[in-house]
Write a protein that holds these residues in place. Structure first.
Motif, mmCIF file in Angstrom:
data_model
loop_
_atom_site.group_PDB
_atom_site.id
_atom_site.type_symbol
_atom_site.label_atom_id
_atom_site.label_comp_id
_atom_site.label_asym_id
_atom_site.label_seq_id
_atom_site.Cartn_x
_atom_site.Cartn_y
_atom_site.Cartn_z
ATOM 1 N N GLY A 1 0.798 -1.232 0.000
ATOM 2 C CA GLY A 1 0.000 0.000 0.000
ATOM 3 C C GLY A 1 0.825 1.274 0.000
ATOM 4 N N ALA A 2 2.154 1.144 -0.013
ATOM 5 C CA ALA A 2 3.016 2.307 0.245
ATOM 6 C C ALA A 2 2.882 3.401 -0.812
ATOM 7 C CB ALA A 2 4.478 1.858 0.353
ATOM 8 N N ALA A 3 2.980 3.014 -2.083
ATOM 9 C CA ALA A 3 2.984 4.032 -3.138
ATOM 10 C C ALA A 3 1.659 4.790 -3.173
ATOM 11 C CB ALA A 3 3.278 3.382 -4.489
ATOM 12 N N GLY A 4 0.559 4.053 -3.088
ATOM 13 C CA GLY A 4 -0.756 4.697 -3.132
ATOM 14 C C GLY A 4 -1.009 5.568 -1.915
ATOM 15 N N LEU A 5 -0.605 5.077 -0.760
ATOM 16 C CA LEU A 5 -0.791 5.844 0.481
ATOM 17 C C LEU A 5 0.015 7.140 0.417
ATOM 18 C CD1 LEU A 5 -1.957 5.841 3.413
ATOM 19 C CD2 LEU A 5 0.223 4.815 4.124
ATOM 20 N N ALA A 6 1.261 7.040 -0.018
ATOM 21 C CA ALA A 6 2.123 8.217 -0.095
ATOM 22 C C ALA A 6 1.556 9.231 -1.085
ATOM 23 C CB ALA A 6 3.540 7.803 -0.493
ATOM 24 N N ARG A 7 1.088 8.734 -2.221
ATOM 25 C CA ARG A 7 0.517 9.619 -3.240
ATOM 26 C C ARG A 7 -0.720 10.326 -2.697
ATOM 27 N NH1 ARG A 7 -1.330 6.106 -6.788
ATOM 28 N NH2 ARG A 7 0.733 5.168 -7.034
ATOM 29 N N GLY A 8 -1.565 9.569 -2.016
ATOM 30 C CA GLY A 8 -2.827 10.114 -1.521
ATOM 31 C C GLY A 8 -2.655 11.247 -0.524
ATOM 32 N N PHE A 9 -1.604 11.182 0.275
ATOM 33 C CA PHE A 9 -1.433 12.191 1.332
ATOM 34 C C PHE A 9 -0.204 13.076 1.105
ATOM 35 C CE2 PHE A 9 -4.048 8.919 3.287
ATOM 36 C CZ PHE A 9 -5.041 9.683 3.898
ATOM 37 N N GLY A 10 0.469 12.896 -0.030
ATOM 38 C CA GLY A 10 1.670 13.704 -0.277
ATOM 39 C C GLY A 10 2.811 13.369 0.662
ATOM 40 N N ALA A 11 2.879 12.096 1.074
ATOM 41 C CA ALA A 11 3.941 11.677 1.997
ATOM 42 C C ALA A 11 5.164 11.199 1.219
ATOM 43 C CB ALA A 11 3.428 10.550 2.899
ATOM 44 N N ARG A 12 6.291 11.192 1.894
ATOM 45 C CA ARG A 12 7.532 10.694 1.293
ATOM 46 C C ARG A 12 7.824 9.282 1.791
ATOM 47 N NH1 ARG A 12 11.905 15.118 2.353
ATOM 48 N NH2 ARG A 12 10.539 15.700 4.073
ATOM 49 N N ILE A 13 8.345 8.449 0.917
ATOM 50 C CA ILE A 13 8.624 7.052 1.265
ATOM 51 C C ILE A 13 10.077 6.907 1.702
ATOM 52 C CG2 ILE A 13 8.605 4.664 0.463
ATOM 53 C CD1 ILE A 13 6.399 5.372 -1.469
ATOM 54 N N VAL A 14 10.245 6.250 2.847
ATOM 55 C CA VAL A 14 11.545 6.116 3.493
ATOM 56 C C VAL A 14 11.915 4.635 3.562
ATOM 57 C CG1 VAL A 14 12.781 6.517 5.671
ATOM 58 C CG2 VAL A 14 10.980 8.114 4.952
ATOM 59 N N GLY A 15 13.148 4.292 3.221
ATOM 60 C CA GLY A 15 13.553 2.890 3.332
ATOM 61 C C GLY A 15 15.048 2.721 3.160
ATOM 62 N N ASN A 16 15.456 1.475 3.099
ATOM 63 C CA ASN A 16 16.867 1.108 3.053
ATOM 64 C C ASN A 16 17.454 1.329 1.657
ATOM 65 O OD1 ASN A 16 19.370 -0.039 3.339
ATOM 66 N ND2 ASN A 16 18.633 -2.113 3.736
ATOM 67 N N ARG A 17 18.440 2.203 1.591
ATOM 68 C CA ARG A 17 19.105 2.492 0.307
ATOM 69 C C ARG A 17 19.589 1.209 -0.371
ATOM 70 N NH1 ARG A 17 23.429 5.544 2.038
ATOM 71 N NH2 ARG A 17 22.026 7.307 1.958
ATOM 72 N N ALA A 18 20.144 0.294 0.426
ATOM 73 C CA ALA A 18 20.751 -0.910 -0.145
ATOM 74 C C ALA A 18 19.724 -1.806 -0.843
ATOM 75 C CB ALA A 18 21.476 -1.698 0.950
ATOM 76 N N ASP A 19 18.437 -1.633 -0.516
ATOM 77 C CA ASP A 19 17.401 -2.483 -1.114
ATOM 78 C C ASP A 19 16.472 -1.674 -2.020
ATOM 79 O OD1 ASP A 19 16.750 -5.127 -1.392
ATOM 80 O OD2 ASP A 19 15.509 -5.256 0.408
ATOM 81 N N ARG A 20 16.945 -0.536 -2.491
ATOM 82 C CA ARG A 20 16.073 0.388 -3.233
ATOM 83 C C ARG A 20 15.455 -0.239 -4.469
ATOM 84 N NH1 ARG A 20 20.246 4.792 -5.602
ATOM 85 N NH2 ARG A 20 18.408 5.378 -6.769
#
Ligand code: ZN
Ligand code: FE
Length: 241
Positions: free
Chosen positions: A64-83
């Protein structure tokens, strides 16, 4: 310390977590598998979402991350090594980095084992740990990608946090974990007490998470394993149980 945490159950046994730094209003959402459930929780909490925090690439934590972030204008945070395996990241982090949710700060802990790209978010001043599928109450994540040595080292880093830290993990697996833990360590009085508490909570339909790290240090056979070999043996036995 002003971090507040709300549990958002998703799918059959996943827990996602809605975090708010009360002082600034900054809000984050850990591991949103289900966009609809996550969005409803954000709206109910006031409709603000600044960050989506991901622990690892599995669908039951990221779908759900991409849709949730898009819906609220949020930024997605995670591990660079697994981008490459994560939804598109806006903030890339690595071991030892500081992530600021308003005035609340998380230290990024690299926790490979369940997957090789797994990270945990330790809000040390707030004594809150978001550890995805690395440490569960009375258990640990399956070794889908990593080795027992990697999981042993990862659990060791989590075990070194303040024992008063509350562990917010990614699944309600505690009842099944308790049965296995009791078979591995039947005479442990703290474990027997925790297992009885878990049974009571689940019979009442209540969650067993969060749990204090101190309780896990006393009860969790994976966290208490003395070396990678013992951890590997326990993990194989649990996989076959
Ligand atoms: Zn997973
Ligand atoms: Fe999972």
């Amino acid at each position: 310390m002003t971090l507040t945490v709300r549990r958002v159950p998703m799918l059959s046994d996943n827990y996602a977590w809605l975090l708010k730094d009360e002082a600034s209003g900054a809000t984050g959402f850990v591991d949103p598998a289900d966009e609809a459930a996550a969005s409803a929780a954000v709206r109910e909490a006031g409709g603000r979402l600044d960050f989506v925090l991901l622990t690892h690439h599995h669908d039951d934590h990221t779908a759900g991350a991409a849709g949730l972030a898009r819906g609220f204008g949020a930024r997605i945070v995670g591990n660079r090594a697994d981008r490459r395996r994560l939804p598109k990241l806006d903030v890339e982090l690595a071991e030892g980095d500081d992530f600021a949710l308003g005035g609340a700060h998380a230290r990024i802990i690299d926790t490979p084992g369940h997957t090789v790209g797994h990270v945990a978010y330790a809000f040390e001043a707030d004594r809150a740990l978001f550890c995805g599928d690395t440490l569960f109450s009375l258990g640990c994540g399956r070794l889908f990608e990593g080795t027992p040595a990697q999981m042993f080292a990862s659990l060791g880093k989590l075990a070194a946090l303040d024992p008063e830290t509350l562990v917010y993990c990614g699944h309600e697996y505690t009842a099944s974990n308790a049965r296995f833990a009791l078979s591995a360590d039947p005479e442990n009085p703290a474990l027997r007490e925790r297992a009885a508490e878990v049974e009571r909570l689940r019979a009442e339909g209540r969650p067993t998470i969060p749990v204090a790290l101190a309780s896990e240090l006393a009860c969790n056979p994976f966290l208490r394993a003395k070396d990678a070999e013992e951890l590997g043996r326990l993990r194989r036995a649990k996989d076959n149980s």
